[in-house]
Design a protein around this motif. Structure first.
Motif, PDB file in Angstrom:
ATOM      1  N   SER A   1       0.865  -1.233   0.032  1.00 23.14           N
ATOM      2  CA  SER A   1       0.140   0.028  -0.081  1.00 23.14           C
ATOM      3  C   SER A   1       0.846   1.412   0.078  1.00 23.14           C
ATOM      4  N   THR A   2       0.428   2.343  -0.501  1.00 22.47           N
ATOM      5  CA  THR A   2       0.909   3.584  -0.325  1.00 22.47           C
ATOM      6  C   THR A   2       0.048   4.621   0.568  1.00 22.47           C
ATOM      7  N   PRO A   3       0.387   5.616   1.044  1.00 19.06           N
ATOM      8  CA  PRO A   3      -0.456   6.721   1.738  1.00 19.06           C
ATOM      9  C   PRO A   3      -1.524   7.067   0.869  1.00 19.06           C
ATOM     10  N   ASP A   4      -1.542   6.882  -0.469  1.00 13.69           N
ATOM     11  CA  ASP A   4      -2.475   7.398  -1.297  1.00 13.69           C
ATOM     12  C   ASP A   4      -3.456   6.201  -1.586  1.00 13.69           C
ATOM     13  N   SER A   5      -3.328   4.967  -1.243  1.00 14.57           N
ATOM     14  CA  SER A   5      -3.956   3.771  -1.486  1.00 14.57           C
ATOM     15  C   SER A   5      -5.553   3.977  -0.908  1.00 14.57           C
ATOM     16  N   CYS A   6      -6.756   3.674  -1.671  1.00 15.95           N
ATOM     17  CA  CYS A   6      -7.892   3.680  -0.810  1.00 15.95           C
ATOM     18  C   CYS A   6      -8.853   2.764  -1.488  1.00 15.95           C
ATOM     19  N   LEU A   7      -9.727   2.702  -0.483  1.00 16.23           N
ATOM     20  CA  LEU A   7     -10.707   1.368  -0.794  1.00 16.23           C
ATOM     21  C   LEU A   7     -11.621   1.690  -2.341  1.00 16.23           C
ATOM     22  N   GLU A   8     -11.852   3.106  -2.582  1.00 14.56           N
ATOM     23  CA  GLU A   8     -12.694   3.255  -3.588  1.00 14.56           C
ATOM     24  C   GLU A   8     -11.929   4.233  -4.598  1.00 14.56           C
ATOM     25  N   SER A   9     -12.492   4.153  -5.943  1.00 13.31           N
ATOM     26  CA  SER A   9     -11.694   4.831  -6.749  1.00 13.31           C
ATOM     27  C   SER A   9     -12.815   5.829  -7.693  1.00 13.31           C
ATOM     28  N   HIS A  10     -12.515   7.050  -8.144  1.00 14.21           N
ATOM     29  CA  HIS A  10     -13.518   7.817  -8.738  1.00 14.21           C
ATOM     30  C   HIS A  10     -12.678   8.184 -10.090  1.00 14.21           C
ATOM     31  N   GLU A  11     -11.485   7.733 -10.354  1.00 12.31           N
ATOM     32  CA  GLU A  11     -10.825   7.938 -11.552  1.00 12.31           C
ATOM     33  C   GLU A  11     -11.285   7.139 -12.882  1.00 12.31           C
ATOM     34  N   THR A  12     -11.173   7.809 -13.970  1.00 10.64           N
ATOM     35  CA  THR A  12     -11.543   6.948 -15.186  1.00 10.64           C
ATOM     36  C   THR A  12     -10.451   5.749 -15.354  1.00 10.64           C
ATOM     37  N   ARG A  13     -10.738   4.453 -15.233  1.00  7.28           N
ATOM     38  CA  ARG A  13      -9.809   3.457 -15.214  1.00  7.28           C
ATOM     39  C   ARG A  13     -10.082   2.579 -16.393  1.00  7.28           C
ATOM     40  N   GLU A  14      -9.198   1.817 -16.696  1.00  7.44           N
ATOM     41  CA  GLU A  14      -9.095   0.764 -17.571  1.00  7.44           C
ATOM     42  C   GLU A  14      -9.483  -0.636 -16.924  1.00  7.44           C
ATOM     43  N   ALA A  15      -9.730  -1.497 -17.820  1.00  6.52           N
ATOM     44  CA  ALA A  15      -9.810  -2.963 -17.219  1.00  6.52           C
ATOM     45  C   ALA A  15     -10.851  -3.114 -16.001  1.00  6.52           C
ATOM     46  N   LYS A  16     -12.143  -2.653 -16.539  1.00 10.58           N
ATOM     47  CA  LYS A  16     -13.009  -2.839 -15.372  1.00 10.58           C
ATOM     48  C   LYS A  16     -13.371  -4.354 -15.386  1.00 10.58           C
ATOM     49  N   PHE A  17     -13.033  -4.941 -16.608  1.00 13.00           N
ATOM     50  CA  PHE A  17     -13.506  -6.321 -16.558  1.00 13.00           C
ATOM     51  C   PHE A  17     -12.449  -7.318 -16.719  1.00 13.00           C
ATOM     52  N   CYS A  18     -12.927  -8.380 -16.122  1.00 12.23           N
ATOM     53  CA  CYS A  18     -11.711  -9.425 -16.242  1.00 12.23           C
ATOM     54  C   CYS A  18     -11.073  -9.773 -17.486  1.00 12.23           C
ATOM     55  N   PRO A  19      -9.817  -9.657 -17.549  1.00 12.94           N
ATOM     56  CA  PRO A  19      -9.206  -9.884 -18.852  1.00 12.94           C
ATOM     57  C   PRO A  19      -9.321 -11.308 -19.569  1.00 12.94           C
ATOM     58  N   ALA A  20      -9.631 -12.213 -18.640  1.00  7.19           N
ATOM     59  CA  ALA A  20      -9.803 -13.640 -18.526  1.00  7.19           C
ATOM     60  C   ALA A  20     -11.057 -13.882 -19.054  1.00  7.19           C
ATOM     61  N   CYS A  21     -12.012 -13.473 -18.583  1.00  6.51           N
ATOM     62  CA  CYS A  21     -13.507 -14.172 -18.810  1.00  6.51           C
ATOM     63  C   CYS A  21     -14.569 -13.035 -18.750  1.00  6.51           C
ATOM     64  N   GLY A  22     -14.204 -11.722 -18.670  1.00  8.19           N
ATOM     65  CA  GLY A  22     -15.256 -10.506 -19.037  1.00  8.19           C
ATOM     66  C   GLY A  22     -16.178 -10.106 -17.941  1.00  8.19           C
ATOM     67  N   ILE A  23     -16.161 -10.890 -16.840  1.00 11.88           N
ATOM     68  CA  ILE A  23     -17.013 -10.587 -15.556  1.00 11.88           C
ATOM     69  C   ILE A  23     -16.351  -9.311 -15.129  1.00 11.88           C
ATOM     70  N   GLU A  24     -17.072  -8.323 -14.161  1.00  6.57           N
ATOM     71  CA  GLU A  24     -16.551  -7.151 -13.656  1.00  6.57           C
ATOM     72  C   GLU A  24     -15.461  -7.522 -12.556  1.00  6.57           C
ATOM     73  N   LEU A  25     -14.450  -7.100 -12.441  1.00  5.86           N
ATOM     74  CA  LEU A  25     -13.283  -7.158 -11.494  1.00  5.86           C
ATOM     75  C   LEU A  25     -13.902  -6.430 -10.226  1.00  5.86           C
ATOM     76  N   LYS A  26     -13.508  -6.992  -9.151  1.00  2.00           N
ATOM     77  CA  LYS A  26     -13.721  -6.217  -7.748  1.00  2.00           C
ATOM     78  C   LYS A  26     -12.549  -5.960  -7.240  1.00  2.00           C
ATOM     79  N   TYR A  27     -12.514  -4.767  -6.408  1.00  5.22           N
ATOM     80  CA  TYR A  27     -11.142  -4.481  -5.665  1.00  5.22           C
ATOM     81  C   TYR A  27     -11.444  -4.415  -4.414  1.00  5.22           C
ATOM     82  N   SER A  28     -10.484  -4.776  -3.599  1.00  4.02           N
ATOM     83  CA  SER A  28     -10.344  -4.303  -2.309  1.00  4.02           C
ATOM     84  C   SER A  28      -9.612  -3.253  -1.911  1.00  4.02           C
ATOM     85  N   LEU A  29      -8.623  -2.900  -2.717  1.00  2.81           N
ATOM     86  CA  LEU A  29      -7.931  -1.676  -2.488  1.00  2.81           C
ATOM     87  C   LEU A  29      -7.327  -1.069  -3.864  1.00  2.81           C
ATOM     88  N   PHE A  30      -7.378   0.319  -4.078  1.00  2.61           N
ATOM     89  CA  PHE A  30      -6.794   0.964  -5.349  1.00  2.61           C
ATOM     90  C   PHE A  30      -5.674   1.710  -5.088  1.00  2.61           C
TER      91      PHE A  30
END
Lengths: 468, 260
Positions: free
Chosen positions: A194-223
């Motif tokens: 982790s870094t001091p900037d890591s957080c539980l939620e993200s509001h940035e425009t981001r890539e890879a919202k979906f699993c590169p292997a199967c296409g289901i949405e990825l869940k995050y426990s830390l950004f």
């Protein structure tokens, strides 16, 4: 490998031009590379054949140049000599040029090791001729989509072209990179706890919202930032791999970024947590090359940031910081760094839309300028320059920067002067240009820095003179 | 006064700064004292077309587009009905294509679209990329003739659209719809007939990113105006200071026309 007459002609012509350029005082490895390529299209294959200690490549969207330079600094510390395409000349012609420069007239290479930064769109062509021993993949972000087509295509092409013989050094925190490890045996992951900037939620425009292997949405426990973080797929179970090299206790202090890997402590003078990944990538590759931690730490520490990556200049009005901006994630990181300075701000943003900058400037609307808008009381003014200055100003208007704080100034020297006009001592000043504005701006600042230096010396002599 | 703006699949359709279109709609509401409510609706979430005023469909990568056409198909009837009732829709790139009859792949296979607009798209061999200037079709931004606000483009300060296209699909318009404009610079719908975009009732489709709306404030305001009229508000929108919008628009148009 059988060498054709074409190879010899290409080699010698290339070397003659290189020497010619050196004699006439010009820099550049692209022209000899370009001509040698024309004569012998497969020349990279032949030039790369005699690197017995290996060929290391660095690719990805952001951080290629920084990572390659950090690794170069470590290699130098370890006393290794190596071929290197230093100037960020990372397309086929630049790489060929760098290899040519490191090849003797008899066709053998002067060093046993090569370190090459390779543009992600050039990887397929490069790997068609050369099989690297190590390949560092930093991250994938939206960058110059108009040149590469869509991000998915780029990632796919890079993945497909890397040989199973190559040891992949992969960013575990970026799902787009980590997926390279699926089905590959030869992988080594690096990541951040982790870094001091890591957080539980993200509001940035981001890539890879979906699993590169199967296409289901990825869940995050830390950004950490962008799509980098702790992710897992609820569909197929794809998840952030356990990093072999994990950065812990990340702290930014006294202009240094400090972190630990296991019991070993490292630091770099680079700013911004995204640079932590560049340091980690270089560290991981260096360990694979058999370099011990003590030398790695020295090499990381010895590295001085290169052109336009949070580069500081001392001008008469005070210090200014120059940093390249080229895509939303990089720009968001820069905004984060600027705001963390906690000082009143003067900013110049230069946006060009030439081929090397990306013709499509719509990415400016994916940058979170709203964060500057929310802190607009701290902003003295923002000067917009470059070919797309008007578009930049418009973007900032919609981000909530009052129009009377926006200035459009196409001339770079005038923009630099405006940035400093009436500047108070406590105000921080930043210049944020895209690629094709960077070098002109840098020269301008270096010139002003030199003049400022002279003025300081003159002042001192005058004062000393007055004393006697 | 309140307008509900629905950003459909923002997590899938958000290529090329399309988020900027929502920012422009919202800001131009706020500056006029209209409260914008932004609904972000993702895959599988419930969707009520009757409760919204403006629907925005952006562009996505091919893979992501495939996922959501399936999802939208389930709501096709409701959407069709809302559009016939005057729902304001802006579809860009992928969002534009999927409103049509079908997308024909390189191998000849046809992926059905929503079939709400009479148009179809055929996969091209080269990517059409670059800046675009389109001369607005005389009635492209017209407001429904039943309203006493009927007017044509001659009242508009800007008579062009400017943006950036990046698509390989070629879109052809059928008889029931008209183009948004005619390209002066760039490729437009299909690189052949010179048309760009589509207008059908209160639906606008186009290939222009940029993003489109911030730099084309005249189009943004027509979307808002149509939405207000549909809700029964009769007043014209208050004028805004569009100095920067117009400057950014005209600078690009002049530069591109000169280069061409």
């Amino acid at each position: 490998m059988k060498r054709t007459w074409r190879f010899w002609v290409a080699l010698w012509v290339g070397k003659f031009i290189t020497i010619g350029l050196q004699i006439s005082g010009k820099k550049g490895t692209t022209l000899p590379g370009k001509i040698a390529q024309k004569i012998a299209p497969e020349i990279m294959k032949h030039l790369s054949a005699s690197y017995t200690e290996g060929i290391v490549i660095v690719t990805g969207t952001n951080g290629k140049t920084t990572t390659a330079n950090l690794l170069a600094s470590i290699l130098r510390e370890a006393g290794k000599s190596f071929a290197f395409n230093q100037a960020g000349a990372n397309l086929v012609t630049g790489i060929t040029g760098a290899l040519l420069q490191n090849t003797q007239w008899n066709g053998s290479s002067s060093t046993k090791l090569a370190l090459l930064e390779v543009d992600e769109a050039t990887v397929p062509k490069f790997c068609g001729q050369v099989t690297p021993s190590l390949a560092i993949v930093t991250n994938f972000f939206r960058d110059q989509l108009d040149r590469y087509g869509e991000l998915d295509t780029t990632v796919h092409l890079v993945k497909e072209s890397l040989s199973p013989e190559t040891l992949l050094i992969l960013n575990a925190d970026d799902p787009l990179v980590a997926q390279f490890g699926l089905g590959s045996v030869r992988t080594c992951f690096y990541g951040v706890e982790s870094t001091p900037d890591s957080c539980l939620e993200s509001h940035e425009t981001r890539e890879a919202k979906f699993c590169p292997a199967c296409g289901i949405e990825l869940k995050y426990s830390l950004f950490h930032y962008g799509q980098l973080g702790f992710y897992h797929c609820q569909g197929c179970g794809f998840h952030r791999p356990e990093p072999h090299v994990l950065a812990q206790n990340v702290v930014a202090a006294d202009d240094l970024l400090n972190f630990q890997v296991g019991a070993a402590a490292f630091s770099t003078s680079l700013q911004g947590y995204y640079n932590l990944y560049n340091a980690l990538a270089a560290l991981t590759a260096a360990r694979q090359l058999g370099i011990e931690d003590g030398l790695i730490a020295k090499g990381l520490r010895a590295f001085i940031p290169q052109a336009g990556r949070m580069e500081r200049f001392r001008l008469t009005g005070g210090e200014v910081t120059l940093t390249l901006v080229k895509n939303p994630t990089g720009f968001n990181q820069v905004i984060q760094t600027i705001l963390s300075a906690d000082k009143p701000l003067r900013i110049m943003i230069g946006i060009n839309d030439l081929a090397a900058d990306g013709r499509d400037i719509s990415w400016l609307w994916d940058v979170d300028f709203e964060r500057l808008g929310m802190r607009e009381e701290r902003i003295q003014h923002i000067i917009c320059s470059g070919l797309r200055a008007e578009d930049m100003a418009l973007r900032l208007k919609y981000a909530g920067i009052p129009e009377d704080k926006l200035v459009i100034e196409h001339s770079l020297p005038a923009a630099v002067n405006l940035l400093q006009q009436g500047r108070r001592g406590d105000e921080a000043a930043f210049l944020l240009p895209t690629y094709t504005l960077l070098f002109t701006l840098r020269e301008l600042l270096a010139e002003q820095q030199q003049k400022a230096g002279l003025t300081v010396i003159e002042d001192r002599t005058r004062k000393e003179g007055a004393g006697t | 006064m309140k307008l509900t703006i629905c950003h459909l699949y923002p997590d899938l359709l958000d290529l090329y700064g399309d988020r900027g279109n929502i920012l422009a709609l919202a800001a131009r509401c706020r500056w006029r004292g209209i409260e914008p409510e932004i609904q972000e609706v993702s895959l599988g979430e419930s969707l009520d077309f009757t409760g919204m005023d403006i629907l925005f469909l952006g562009g996505g990568s091919d893979r992501e587009q495939g996922i959501l056409v399936q999802d939208l198909m389930r709501r096709e009837k409701d959407l069709r009905q809302a559009i016939e009732n005057g729902l304001v829709v802006l579809g860009i790139c992928g969002g534009y294509q999927m409103l049509g009859n079908y997308y024909q792949m390189a191998g000849g296979e046809k992926i059905p679209g929503l079939g709400i607009l009479d148009l179809w798209t055929i996969a091209g061999t080269k990517r059409l990329i670059g800046n675009v200037v389109a001369e607005l079709h005389p009635t492209a931004l017209k407001i429904d003739s039943e309203s006493n606000l009927a007017r044509d483009n001659s009242e508009l300060k800007l008579r062009t659209l400017v943006g950036f296209e990046n698509h390989s699909g070629k879109t052809y318009l059928g008889k029931g719809v008209s183009p948004l404009g005619k390209v002066s610079v760039g490729h437009g719908n299909n690189d052949q007939d010179g048309t760009e975009g589509v207008r059908y009732r209160n639906v606008f489709g186009t290939y222009l990113h940029g993003p489109l709306l911030p730099k084309n404030p005249h189009l943004t305001d027509i979307l808002l105006e149509l939405a207000l009229i549909r809700r029964g508000f009769d007043s014209c929108l208050t004028e805004l200071d569009d100095y920067l919008e117009t400057l950014a628009h005209k600078t690009m148009v002049n530069k591109l026309l000169k280069q061409a």
